[in-house]
Design an enzyme around this catalytic site. Structure first.
Site, mmCIF file in Angstrom:
data_model
loop_
_atom_site.group_PDB
_atom_site.id
_atom_site.type_symbol
_atom_site.label_atom_id
_atom_site.label_comp_id
_atom_site.label_asym_id
_atom_site.label_seq_id
_atom_site.Cartn_x
_atom_site.Cartn_y
_atom_site.Cartn_z
ATOM 1 C CE1 TYR A 115 -3.538 2.786 0.999
ATOM 2 C CE2 TYR A 115 -1.699 3.610 2.307
ATOM 3 C CZ TYR A 115 -2.936 3.804 1.733
ATOM 4 O OH TYR A 115 -3.582 5.009 1.871
ATOM 5 C CD GLU A 169 -5.739 4.898 -0.883
ATOM 6 O OE1 GLU A 169 -5.706 5.271 0.313
ATOM 7 O OE2 GLU A 169 -6.773 4.481 -1.441
#
Length: 390
Positions: free
Chosen positions: A101, A189
């Site tokens: 992530y 993101e």
């Protein structure tokens, strides 16, 4: 302004961040063609600005033409939590060894850019932060210096990335920071940031939010986002240059200045009401802009009552009153059936109240304080009777 996945990936690729090859399509025929050109197996992804598309059936793997046609047919037109799928992203299926992530955003409390990285990718990052916070690296960046390659490698190493892909993760973090900075994004993101079996680091998904106030610097980004699923009132407000956000309640709100509008939303909620919108008329609003704002508020059929909370500074209260009177002249008796509570305080507030009193507008109620205004508008939205009109 939130971007669809494929639009975010286009920004990523523009800045050298590796993404999987794919094509955005809007028909079943084009989906089948794109899948054949990209090469099976492919993943067919619904393009919507909402999470949970996988669980809703909006992400499917296709191994051949028949499966691609079936999945594209089923996904196009699907309603995913109020968002209708009109675009598909056809992407070559990736072999995944590991999922990470990565994100970049502004930490407002620290007043610094924040880079976050975790080896727990592909899951809800909020859950990771709550249950295993040690697996989420948070690194503040000197905004003047930017994110250096050395810092990026340190983030990857401290986060637990496999040693042989630390360099690849660092490259991705530096590129992601460049996307965030260069495109005036509020969020960039990747979840997941994958490592393939041949140890290539690549963005498998993209979540990007751009600062709408900075779009004038990026004309190439003006037409992005999911315009077809955008609320029509919000789209109209944007075209008219009005700061408007539709909410779920039944009390229309207008104020001048974002802080005052936010305070008004809170006071109405504390009084037991539910705001239908956020509308900031801005400083220096003239009668014409107030008239536009009234029309936007009343375009929402859910609105049962409206609260005007104006503190006169640059915005003159007599101009607000003139705008309200002009708006009522335009909308006629039907619009006037919806009660308005008006609080005017500050520059020319006495003149503004006198204008409203002389106009004798039906269903317009005066209030001296925010609390009084909130209590009146909540009562009126509930169909109750309140004091004399202003």
């Amino acid at each position: 302004m939130d971007l669809l996945e494929y639009q975010g990936k286009q920004l990523f690729a523009r800045h050298g961040l590796k993404v999987s090859p794919g094509e955005a399509v809007t028909t079943v025929q084009d989906a089948v063609r794109a899948a054949a050109e990209i090469g099976y197996p492919v993943v067919i992804k619904a393009q919507v600005l909402i999470g949970g598309r996988g669980k809703a059936g909006g992400v499917k793997l296709a191994a051949n033409e028949d499966e691609a046609r079936e999945h594209a047919t089923n996904i196009l037109g699907m309603d995913i939590r109020g968002h209708v799928v009109r675009t598909l992203w056809i992407e070559h299926a990736s072999d995944i060894a590991t999922e990470y992530y990565a994100s970049v955003l502004l930490d407002r409390s620290a007043k610094q850019p924040l880079v976050m990285f975790s080896v727990e990718g592909g899951v809800d990052i909020e859950e990771v932060a709550e249950k295993t916070p040690e697996k989420l690296i948070r690194h503040h960046v000197d905004a003047l210096a930017g994110l250096s390659r050395e810092e990026a490698e340190k983030i990857a190493t401290e986060g637990g990335a496999d040693a042989d892909v630390v360099a690849g993760v660092a490259d991705a973090l530096v590129a992601l920071y460049e996307v965030w900075l260069s495109e005036d994004a509020t969020l960039a993101e990747i979840n997941p940031l994958i490592v393939t079996p041949d140890r290539e680091v690549r963005a498998l998904d993209a979540k990007v939010s751009l600062d709408g106030n900075a779009l004038y610097r990026h004309p190439e980004n003006q037409e992005l986002s999911d315009a077809e699923n955008e609320d029509p009132i919000e789209r109209r407000a944007k075209q008219e240059g009005v700061q408007y956000v539709k909410l779920d309640g039944d009390i229309g709100i207008l104020g001048n200045g974002a802080g005052l509008v936010m305070s008004t939303l809170d006071v109405v909620a504390q009084a037991g009401g539910s705001p239908a919108n956020f509308l900031d008329a801005g400083g220096g609003s003239d009668a014409e802009k107030i008239k536009q704002a009234v029309a936007l508020i009343l375009a929402n059929d859910a609105v049962k009552a409206v609260l005007f909370n104006i503190f006169g500074g640059i915005t003159r209260c007599d101009e607000v009153a003139r705008g309200l009177i002009a708006a009522f002249d335009d909308i006629g008796a039907g619009g006037q059936s919806i009660p308005f509570v008006v609080r005017l305080d500050g520059t020319n507030d006495v003149e503004g109240r006198e204008l409203l009193q002389e106009a004798a507008l039906a269903n317009v109620y005066a209030a001296r304080t925010m609390n009084e205004a909130a209590e009146k508008v909540v009562a009126l939205a509930a169909g109750q009777t309140v004091g004399a009109t202003g």
